[in-house]
Design a protein around this motif. Structure first.
Motif, PDB file in Angstrom:
ATOM      1  N   ILE A   1       9.314 -26.331  -7.899  1.00 13.76           N
ATOM      2  CA  ILE A   1       8.680 -25.299  -7.011  1.00 13.76           C
ATOM      3  C   ILE A   1       9.405 -25.556  -5.507  1.00 13.76           C
ATOM      4  O   ILE A   1       9.759 -24.577  -4.894  1.00 13.76           O
ATOM      5  CB  ILE A   1       7.241 -25.529  -6.921  1.00 13.76           C
ATOM      6  CG1 ILE A   1       6.687 -24.229  -5.998  1.00 13.76           C
ATOM      7  CG2 ILE A   1       6.831 -26.993  -6.304  1.00 13.76           C
ATOM      8  CD1 ILE A   1       6.868 -23.064  -6.661  1.00 13.76           C
ATOM      9  N   ILE A   2       9.711 -26.786  -5.473  1.00 14.31           N
ATOM     10  CA  ILE A   2      10.368 -26.985  -3.967  1.00 14.31           C
ATOM     11  C   ILE A   2      11.869 -26.579  -4.142  1.00 14.31           C
ATOM     12  O   ILE A   2      12.411 -26.035  -3.179  1.00 14.31           O
ATOM     13  CB  ILE A   2      10.375 -28.729  -3.707  1.00 14.31           C
ATOM     14  CG1 ILE A   2       8.928 -29.091  -3.390  1.00 14.31           C
ATOM     15  CG2 ILE A   2      11.259 -29.179  -2.524  1.00 14.31           C
ATOM     16  CD1 ILE A   2       9.010 -30.688  -3.437  1.00 14.31           C
ATOM     17  N   ALA A   3      12.610 -26.775  -5.085  1.00 17.11           N
ATOM     18  CA  ALA A   3      13.939 -26.427  -5.292  1.00 17.11           C
ATOM     19  C   ALA A   3      14.103 -24.885  -5.303  1.00 17.11           C
ATOM     20  O   ALA A   3      14.777 -24.364  -4.619  1.00 17.11           O
ATOM     21  CB  ALA A   3      14.562 -26.834  -6.597  1.00 17.11           C
ATOM     22  N   SER A   4      13.159 -24.243  -5.910  1.00 12.57           N
ATOM     23  CA  SER A   4      13.118 -22.727  -6.017  1.00 12.57           C
ATOM     24  C   SER A   4      12.763 -22.267  -4.654  1.00 12.57           C
ATOM     25  O   SER A   4      13.411 -21.131  -4.142  1.00 12.57           O
ATOM     26  CB  SER A   4      11.899 -22.269  -6.812  1.00 12.57           C
ATOM     27  OG  SER A   4      12.351 -22.438  -8.088  1.00 12.57           O
ATOM     28  N   SER A   5      11.859 -22.985  -3.737  1.00 17.89           N
ATOM     29  CA  SER A   5      11.722 -22.390  -2.396  1.00 17.89           C
ATOM     30  C   SER A   5      12.809 -22.583  -1.339  1.00 17.89           C
ATOM     31  O   SER A   5      13.061 -21.806  -0.679  1.00 17.89           O
ATOM     32  CB  SER A   5      10.373 -23.386  -1.725  1.00 17.89           C
ATOM     33  OG  SER A   5       9.295 -22.882  -2.728  1.00 17.89           O
ATOM     34  N   GLU A   6      13.380 -23.913  -1.724  1.00 18.99           N
ATOM     35  CA  GLU A   6      14.688 -24.063  -0.858  1.00 18.99           C
ATOM     36  C   GLU A   6      15.717 -23.133  -1.152  1.00 18.99           C
ATOM     37  O   GLU A   6      16.576 -22.436  -0.215  1.00 18.99           O
ATOM     38  CB  GLU A   6      15.206 -25.419  -0.995  1.00 18.99           C
ATOM     39  CG  GLU A   6      14.166 -26.748  -0.532  1.00 18.99           C
ATOM     40  CD  GLU A   6      14.653 -28.075  -0.696  1.00 18.99           C
ATOM     41  OE1 GLU A   6      15.366 -28.131  -1.613  1.00 18.99           O
ATOM     42  OE2 GLU A   6      14.285 -28.770  -0.306  1.00 18.99           O
ATOM     43  N   GLU A   7      16.021 -22.648  -2.483  1.00 18.74           N
ATOM     44  CA  GLU A   7      16.996 -21.566  -2.610  1.00 18.74           C
ATOM     45  C   GLU A   7      16.640 -20.254  -2.069  1.00 18.74           C
ATOM     46  O   GLU A   7      17.540 -19.596  -1.372  1.00 18.74           O
ATOM     47  CB  GLU A   7      17.058 -21.484  -4.278  1.00 18.74           C
ATOM     48  CG  GLU A   7      17.854 -22.922  -4.979  1.00 18.74           C
ATOM     49  CD  GLU A   7      17.791 -22.963  -6.303  1.00 18.74           C
ATOM     50  OE1 GLU A   7      16.987 -22.107  -6.897  1.00 18.74           O
ATOM     51  OE2 GLU A   7      17.966 -23.795  -6.853  1.00 18.74           O
ATOM     52  N   TRP A   8      15.464 -20.001  -2.172  1.00 18.29           N
ATOM     53  CA  TRP A   8      14.866 -18.653  -1.517  1.00 18.29           C
ATOM     54  C   TRP A   8      14.933 -18.460  -0.145  1.00 18.29           C
ATOM     55  O   TRP A   8      15.467 -17.596   0.598  1.00 18.29           O
ATOM     56  CB  TRP A   8      13.613 -18.319  -1.929  1.00 18.29           C
ATOM     57  CG  TRP A   8      13.018 -16.892  -1.951  1.00 18.29           C
ATOM     58  CD1 TRP A   8      13.133 -15.967  -2.718  1.00 18.29           C
ATOM     59  CD2 TRP A   8      12.177 -16.493  -0.807  1.00 18.29           C
ATOM     60  NE1 TRP A   8      12.414 -14.882  -2.217  1.00 18.29           N
ATOM     61  CE2 TRP A   8      11.944 -14.911  -1.135  1.00 18.29           C
ATOM     62  CE3 TRP A   8      11.596 -16.969   0.339  1.00 18.29           C
ATOM     63  CZ2 TRP A   8      11.379 -14.231  -0.162  1.00 18.29           C
ATOM     64  CZ3 TRP A   8      11.242 -15.977   1.414  1.00 18.29           C
ATOM     65  CH2 TRP A   8      10.770 -14.726   1.086  1.00 18.29           C
ATOM     66  N   GLY A   9      14.641 -19.690   0.325  1.00 15.96           N
ATOM     67  CA  GLY A   9      14.678 -19.887   2.073  1.00 15.96           C
ATOM     68  C   GLY A   9      16.193 -19.823   2.388  1.00 15.96           C
ATOM     69  O   GLY A   9      16.454 -19.101   3.314  1.00 15.96           O
ATOM     70  N   ALA A  10      17.113 -20.441   1.799  1.00 17.61           N
ATOM     71  CA  ALA A  10      18.548 -20.501   2.086  1.00 17.61           C
ATOM     72  C   ALA A  10      19.187 -19.044   1.860  1.00 17.61           C
ATOM     73  O   ALA A  10      19.903 -18.437   2.704  1.00 17.61           O
ATOM     74  CB  ALA A  10      19.304 -21.499   1.010  1.00 17.61           C
ATOM     75  N   SER A  11      18.715 -18.160   0.952  1.00 17.84           N
ATOM     76  CA  SER A  11      19.117 -17.070   0.643  1.00 17.84           C
ATOM     77  C   SER A  11      18.406 -15.932   1.795  1.00 17.84           C
ATOM     78  O   SER A  11      19.179 -15.104   2.280  1.00 17.84           O
ATOM     79  CB  SER A  11      18.829 -16.291  -0.902  1.00 17.84           C
ATOM     80  OG  SER A  11      17.292 -16.404  -0.854  1.00 17.84           O
ATOM     81  N   VAL A  12      17.487 -16.199   2.010  1.00 17.13           N
ATOM     82  CA  VAL A  12      16.620 -15.297   3.428  1.00 17.13           C
ATOM     83  C   VAL A  12      17.452 -15.545   4.699  1.00 17.13           C
ATOM     84  O   VAL A  12      17.743 -14.698   5.356  1.00 17.13           O
ATOM     85  CB  VAL A  12      15.419 -15.808   3.348  1.00 17.13           C
ATOM     86  CG1 VAL A  12      14.745 -15.240   4.904  1.00 17.13           C
ATOM     87  CG2 VAL A  12      14.384 -15.062   2.463  1.00 17.13           C
TER      88      VAL A  12
END
Length: 199
Positions: free
Chosen positions: A54-65
Motif C-alpha cells: 500500500i505504501i509503494a502503490s501510494s508513493e508511485e501514484w504520488g510520483a505520477s501526480v
C-alpha cells in the motif's frame, strides 16, 4: 527481479484486484510466481508485505501526480496566478481519481482499517509527512527540497485532507465531483468572503 520484488509487485496487483483485507498469502503467491515460504523470508508476514504494497502503490501514484502539467509557476515566479495553478493541478488529480477507481478504493479501504491496526497506522504515519511535502511541491511548482518542514506540516496537511475527502467522495458520488475551478472558487470564498455567483 528477485523473489522480494516479485512478491511486492504481486501484492500490489492483489491490492487493486481484491483489496487490502481480502488478499491472502496464496493470492500473492499466485500473482507473483514466488513460493509461500518466501513471503516470511523476505517480509516476515503477509501483513507486513501488504503494508509495503500500500505504501509503494501510494508513493508511485504520488510520483505520477507530481508529473501532471499544470501551467506555469506561481505569480511570484512570473507564471499563472496561484489559484489558477491550484485549479489546474486539482483538475489533473481529479482526472486520475476518476480513472483509477481500484487504487482509490484500496486507499479508502485502508483508511477504515487504521483505527484497529496499529502496525498499519504506524507504517502509514511514517510516510505521511513525505506525502505532504510532495503535495506542497506539486501545488507550488517547486522541487521537494524547497519545501520547508513547517509548510509540509501545515499546508501539506491541508492538501492531504482535501485529497482524502475527494477520494472518498469519488466513490460515493462520482457524478457530482467538483472541478479544480470549483475548488478554487470555494477557497476564494472561504479566504476572501466572496459570495458565489448564482447560475
Amino acid at each position: 527481479m528477485g523473489h522480494r520484488e516479485d512478491l511486492l509487485e504481486g501484492a500490489k496487483r492483489c491490492l487493486l484486484e481484491k483489496g487490502y483485507a481480502r488478499t491472502t498469502a496464496r493470492d500473492i503467491v499466485a500473482a507473483s510466481g514466488a513460493n509461500l515460504a518466501s513471503i516470511g523470508y523476505h517480509y516476515g508476514s503477509k501483513d507486513a508485505l501488504m503494508r509495503q504494497a500500500i505504501i509503494a502503490s501510494s508513493e508511485e501514484w504520488g510520483a505520477s501526480v507530481a508529473q501532471v502539467p499544470a501551467g506555469g509557476g506561481g505569480a511570484e515566479a512570473g507564471g499563472t496566478d496561484p489559484l489558477e495553478r491550484f485549479a489546474a493541478v486539482w483538475d489533473a488529480v481529479l482526472q486520475r481519481i476518476s480513472t483509477e477507481r481500484e487504487f482509490i478504493a484500496a486507499q479508502v479501504e485502508v483508511l477504515g482499517l487504521l483505527p484497529r491496526d496499529a502496525a498499519l497506522r504506524e507504517a502509514i504515519g511514517e510516510v505521511l509527512p513525505e506525502g505532504g511535502e510532495g503535495l506542497v511541491a506539486v501545488f507550488e511548482g517547486v522541487p521537494d527540497t524547497e519545501v520547508d518542514p513547517e509548510s509540509a506540516r501545515i499546508v501539506g496537511s491541508f492538501y492531504q485532507a482535501l485529497l482524502t475527502g475527494l477520494m472518498v467522495q469519488s466513490l460515493l458520488t462520482p457524478d457530482a465531483m467538483p472541478s479544480g475551478r470549483d475548488l478554487a472558487t470555494a477557497l476564494r470564498r472561504v479566504t476572501a468572503g466572496e459570495v458565489l455567483e448564482k447560475k
